[in-house]
Design a protein around this motif. Structure first.
Motif, short mmCIF file in Angstrom:
data_model
loop_
_atom_site.label_atom_id
_atom_site.label_comp_id
_atom_site.label_asym_id
_atom_site.label_seq_id
_atom_site.Cartn_x
_atom_site.Cartn_y
_atom_site.Cartn_z
N GLY A 119 0.79 -1.22 0.00
CA GLY A 119 0.00 0.00 0.00
C GLY A 119 0.83 1.27 0.00
N GLN A 120 2.10 1.15 0.36
CA GLN A 120 2.99 2.30 0.39
C GLN A 120 3.80 2.38 -0.91
N ILE A 121 4.23 3.60 -1.25
CA ILE A 121 5.12 3.77 -2.39
C ILE A 121 6.55 3.54 -1.92
N VAL A 122 7.23 2.60 -2.57
CA VAL A 122 8.61 2.26 -2.23
C VAL A 122 9.51 2.77 -3.35
N SER A 123 10.46 3.60 -3.01
CA SER A 123 11.34 4.17 -4.03
C SER A 123 12.35 3.13 -4.53
N ARG A 124 12.86 3.36 -5.73
CA ARG A 124 13.91 2.50 -6.27
C ARG A 124 15.14 2.52 -5.37
N ALA A 125 15.44 3.70 -4.82
CA ALA A 125 16.60 3.81 -3.92
C ALA A 125 16.43 2.95 -2.68
N ASP A 126 15.21 2.89 -2.13
CA ASP A 126 14.96 2.06 -0.95
C ASP A 126 15.18 0.59 -1.27
N LEU A 127 14.72 0.16 -2.43
CA LEU A 127 14.91 -1.24 -2.82
C LEU A 127 16.38 -1.57 -3.02
N THR A 176 11.28 -6.63 -14.02
CA THR A 176 10.61 -7.16 -15.21
C THR A 176 10.40 -8.67 -15.09
N ARG A 177 11.43 -9.39 -14.67
CA ARG A 177 11.33 -10.83 -14.51
C ARG A 177 10.32 -11.20 -13.42
N LEU A 178 10.32 -10.41 -12.34
CA LEU A 178 9.39 -10.67 -11.23
C LEU A 178 7.95 -10.49 -11.69
N ARG A 179 7.69 -9.44 -12.45
CA ARG A 179 6.34 -9.20 -12.96
C ARG A 179 5.89 -10.32 -13.90
N LYS A 200 2.68 -2.04 -9.13
CA LYS A 200 2.40 -0.86 -9.95
C LYS A 200 3.60 0.08 -9.95
N THR A 201 3.88 0.68 -11.09
CA THR A 201 4.92 1.70 -11.19
C THR A 201 4.29 3.06 -10.93
N ARG A 202 4.83 3.79 -9.94
CA ARG A 202 4.38 5.15 -9.69
C ARG A 202 5.45 6.07 -10.25
N ARG A 203 5.16 6.62 -11.41
CA ARG A 203 6.17 7.36 -12.17
C ARG A 203 6.81 8.47 -11.34
N GLY A 204 8.13 8.47 -11.34
CA GLY A 204 8.88 9.49 -10.61
C GLY A 204 8.96 9.25 -9.12
N MET A 205 8.29 8.17 -8.62
CA MET A 205 8.29 7.91 -7.18
C MET A 205 8.81 6.52 -6.82
#
Length: 221
Positions: A167-175, A196-199, A212-217
């Motif tokens: 439910g939260q937006i997780v940034s690429r940097a956090d991952l 991509t492979r995971l999806r 879901k991809t949250r563009r820019g976030m």
């Protein structure tokens, strides 16, 4: 639910830590008076202590040494002092870990989990469930409605982090920080490939739009 006591004289940082820990499912308590800290900690009976070095009227290392006379409760120092001598003294007097400010939140949480696991204060769940998906951590698989798919180590860690923050937006940097803290080298492009492979695998078990991809976030489960 693990209980964590915060010993921090800066009210802004203290409130930030309490809110962060509460959102992560911990029971957070903060020392309110700095004249009887040891007594407050004994009464709280925490599973872990977050301890600053610079406290009103005393140094955090002396408090750590005092606590160690009667308790083995794990202690993580969270401090702005970044000298090797301060870290060495803190750890030699009984500290279990040492984190400097400004801290990286995912790394801080990962270090807390690691110390709790190591000291018996936290049992790792065997499965995670969110949005109709079950993640089997020990087996490295994901399932939905009776269909299973095997995951790589990176995919497992990415998905478990997203499910832990459903439910939260997780940034690429956090991952990336989360995977790096686990000693898996992963750069930005590698994250994209893994995602991509995971999806693709999630699509195989009927969950094509789970991440879901949250563009820019970043990403959101």
């Amino acid at each position: 639910m693990s209980k964590i006591v915060i010993v921090e004289d800066d009210p802004v940082i203290r409130e930030e830590l309490a809110l962060l820990l509460g959102n992560e499912g911990y029971q957070a308590a903060a020392v309110s008076s700095f004249s009887d800290i040891s007594q407050q900690i004994r009464e709280a009976a925490p599973d872990l202590i977050l301890l600053d070095l610079g406290l009103p009227g005393r140094d955090g290392t002396s408090l750590c040494a005092e606590i160690r006379k009667t308790s083995r409760t794990p202690i993580i120092f969270v401090t702005s002092r970044d000298s090797a001598s301060d870290e060495l003294r803190a750890l030699s007097l009984g500290g279990d870990d040492y984190i400097t400010k400004p801290y990286n939140i995912p790394v801080l949480l990962a270090r807390i989990r690691a110390v709790l696991r190591r000291t018996g204060g936290l049992a790792e769940p065997d499965t995670l469930e969110a949005k109709g998906l079950t993640l089997h951590l020990a087996r490295g698989t994901a399932s939905a409605e009776g269909r299973f798919v095997e995951l790589t180590r990176n995919e497992l860690k990415i998905l478990s982090y997203l499910m832990g923050h459903a439910g939260q937006i997780v940034s690429r940097a956090d991952l990336i920080d989360t995977l790096w803290d686990s000693q898996i080298y992963i750069d930005d492009n590698t994250l994209s490939v893994n995602m991509t492979r995971l999806r693709t695998k999630l699509k195989e078990i009927g969950l094509p739009n789970l991440i879901k991809t949250r563009r820019g976030m970043g990403y959101q489960l």
